[in-house]
Design a protein around this motif. Sequence first.
Motif, PDB file in Angstrom:
ATOM      1  N   THR A  67       0.843  -1.185   0.000  1.00 26.26           N
ATOM      2  CA  THR A  67       0.000   0.000   0.000  1.00 26.26           C
ATOM      3  C   THR A  67       0.886   1.245   0.000  1.00 26.26           C
ATOM      4  O   THR A  67       1.734   1.415   0.874  1.00 26.26           O
ATOM      5  N   LEU A  68       0.678   2.117  -0.968  1.00 29.31           N
ATOM      6  CA  LEU A  68       1.543   3.273  -1.165  1.00 29.31           C
ATOM      7  C   LEU A  68       0.768   4.576  -1.073  1.00 29.31           C
ATOM      8  O   LEU A  68      -0.445   4.612  -1.287  1.00 29.31           O
ATOM      9  N   THR A  69       1.487   5.644  -0.788  1.00 27.17           N
ATOM     10  CA  THR A  69       0.939   6.980  -0.957  1.00 27.17           C
ATOM     11  C   THR A  69       1.017   7.325  -2.441  1.00 27.17           C
ATOM     12  O   THR A  69       1.690   6.637  -3.223  1.00 27.17           O
ATOM     13  N   VAL A  70       0.378   8.404  -2.841  1.00 24.74           N
ATOM     14  CA  VAL A  70       0.461   8.827  -4.233  1.00 24.74           C
ATOM     15  C   VAL A  70       1.899   9.189  -4.603  1.00 24.74           C
ATOM     16  O   VAL A  70       2.389   8.827  -5.676  1.00 24.74           O
ATOM     17  N   ALA A  71       2.588   9.865  -3.696  1.00 24.79           N
ATOM     18  CA  ALA A  71       3.977  10.249  -3.973  1.00 24.79           C
ATOM     19  C   ALA A  71       4.848   9.014  -4.213  1.00 24.79           C
ATOM     20  O   ALA A  71       5.692   9.001  -5.119  1.00 24.79           O
ATOM     21  N   GLN A  72       4.639   7.981  -3.409  1.00 22.17           N
ATOM     22  CA  GLN A  72       5.409   6.756  -3.584  1.00 22.17           C
ATOM     23  C   GLN A  72       5.066   6.070  -4.903  1.00 22.17           C
ATOM     24  O   GLN A  72       5.949   5.544  -5.592  1.00 22.17           O
ATOM     25  N   ALA A  73       3.793   6.076  -5.260  1.00 23.63           N
ATOM     26  CA  ALA A  73       3.366   5.453  -6.518  1.00 23.63           C
ATOM     27  C   ALA A  73       3.951   6.190  -7.716  1.00 23.63           C
ATOM     28  O   ALA A  73       4.360   5.568  -8.705  1.00 23.63           O
ATOM     29  N   LEU A  74       4.011   7.507  -7.646  1.00 23.94           N
ATOM     30  CA  LEU A  74       4.588   8.291  -8.737  1.00 23.94           C
ATOM     31  C   LEU A  74       6.083   8.036  -8.880  1.00 23.94           C
ATOM     32  O   LEU A  74       6.628   8.069  -9.988  1.00 23.94           O
ATOM     33  N   ALA A  75       6.731   7.777  -7.753  1.00 26.84           N
ATOM     34  CA  ALA A  75       8.169   7.531  -7.787  1.00 26.84           C
ATOM     35  C   ALA A  75       8.495   6.135  -8.313  1.00 26.84           C
ATOM     36  O   ALA A  75       9.612   5.889  -8.768  1.00 26.84           O
ATOM     37  N   ALA A  76       7.554   5.211  -8.256  1.00 25.87           N
ATOM     38  CA  ALA A  76       7.794   3.833  -8.696  1.00 25.87           C
ATOM     39  C   ALA A  76       7.624   3.707 -10.216  1.00 25.87           C
ATOM     40  O   ALA A  76       8.591   3.686 -10.963  1.00 25.87           O
ATOM     41  N   GLN A  77       6.411   3.636 -10.702  1.00 27.25           N
ATOM     42  CA  GLN A  77       6.102   3.579 -12.128  1.00 27.25           C
ATOM     43  C   GLN A  77       6.963   2.560 -12.875  1.00 27.25           C
ATOM     44  O   GLN A  77       7.524   2.844 -13.943  1.00 27.25           O
ATOM     45  N   ASP A  78       7.043   1.348 -12.320  1.00 22.97           N
ATOM     46  CA  ASP A  78       7.865   0.310 -12.919  1.00 22.97           C
ATOM     47  C   ASP A  78       7.053  -0.914 -13.322  1.00 22.97           C
ATOM     48  O   ASP A  78       7.591  -1.993 -13.541  1.00 22.97           O
ATOM     49  N   GLY A  79       5.744  -0.749 -13.400  1.00 21.44           N
ATOM     50  CA  GLY A  79       4.905  -1.851 -13.830  1.00 21.44           C
ATOM     51  C   GLY A  79       4.460  -2.788 -12.738  1.00 21.44           C
ATOM     52  O   GLY A  79       3.643  -3.677 -12.979  1.00 21.44           O
TER      53      GLY A  79
END
Length: 399
Positions: free
Chosen positions: A39-51
């Motif tokens: 479970t991620l925050t939006v900021a963490q999800a934006l930093a990932a973006q690896d599929g």
Amino acid sequence: MNTKSVTRSRSGRLITAFALAVTMVAPVVASTSASAATTLTVAQALAAQDGRTATVTGYVVGQPTATNTVITSGYTADTAIAIADSAAETGTGRMLYVQVTAAYRSTFGLLTNPGLRGRQVTATGALTAYFSHGGLKNPTAMSLGGGTPNPTPSATASPNPSPSPTGGGPYDSTYYASAMGKTGTALRSSLHAIIRTQTKLNYDQVWEALKDTDQDPANANNVLLLYSGRSQSKTSNGGDANDWNREHVWAKSHGDFGTATGPGTDVHHLRPEDVSVNSTRGNKDFDTGGSGVSECSGCYSDADSFEPRNAVKGDVARMIMYMAIRYEGDDGWPNLEINNSVSNGTSPYHGKLSVLLAWNLADPPDAFEKRRNQVIYDRWQGNRNPFVDHPEWATAIWG
């Protein structure tokens, strides 16, 4: 557990074998744990973006329509939402664009559910670009609130644009932020500052607005008349017998503001009504008692007051309360006030306060009233009736 790192430990073979056994015996438990762990925050999800597949929680801030464009009203589709770590976020660079696939559109599409804006949602899906922007695609689960989402679309809660009568609501942390926790004069002052910012309509525009705000949920070609409750064709508006016209719930003579742009065209208190019933009501204050009104079952009227049917008594009370808070005499219009009289004439007062407070409690906001408030906010005036969202504020202000 990361089996690759485990195989490099001194007891690698034993631990690896145990991990594989657990995976084979209980794959559902392992999958659930993995979902909770990612479970991620939006900021963490934006930093990932690896599929990777992950669960993300954020607040709905609008509908993305292009890489750097997110609209916050006048929604055009149910296919995407933008979420952020703050409900008040305006920077698209801090928003995650979430694809809303067919299974979830009836609940999470903004065109169908404009009241979803400002609410917290949780979605599970692939962290990959959407609209050439940081996104989450092909969701496998979506739900309202934080935590692990329910993977069954039909079991998710339906987003309600208005809160329960005594609970919190989706606009408390944004639109009503400055009013929360206040009572009495302080609450009144805060609400006035909030709702006085609005788009003003002219009197001709009111016709079209009412065809939208008061549309019959069972027949899109009709409007529902306020006092009589009759469903009537949208096109039968006018001044002839059995037509419907524009009823000023706060009688326009109570302050002598007429139909000029301002309180005379504020659709929060303008409703469609049968011409003759509207005439019977006239500019009377609201109270109980009198004789039955023709073409208006459950309505009563006497020389100085009008009583609407039970199903809309609370609606009437909350419209009068809205007007008293919205118009405080600081923008060129009269200072409208509620009093306990039924003989107000042309004074900028309306009554009867004790009765209106009782009606507000006896007839809480229903789905039609909540939808109406949302449509006015989203498509016409950009402001809300706070007493539809929080009926308890009436008692907090007027006791």
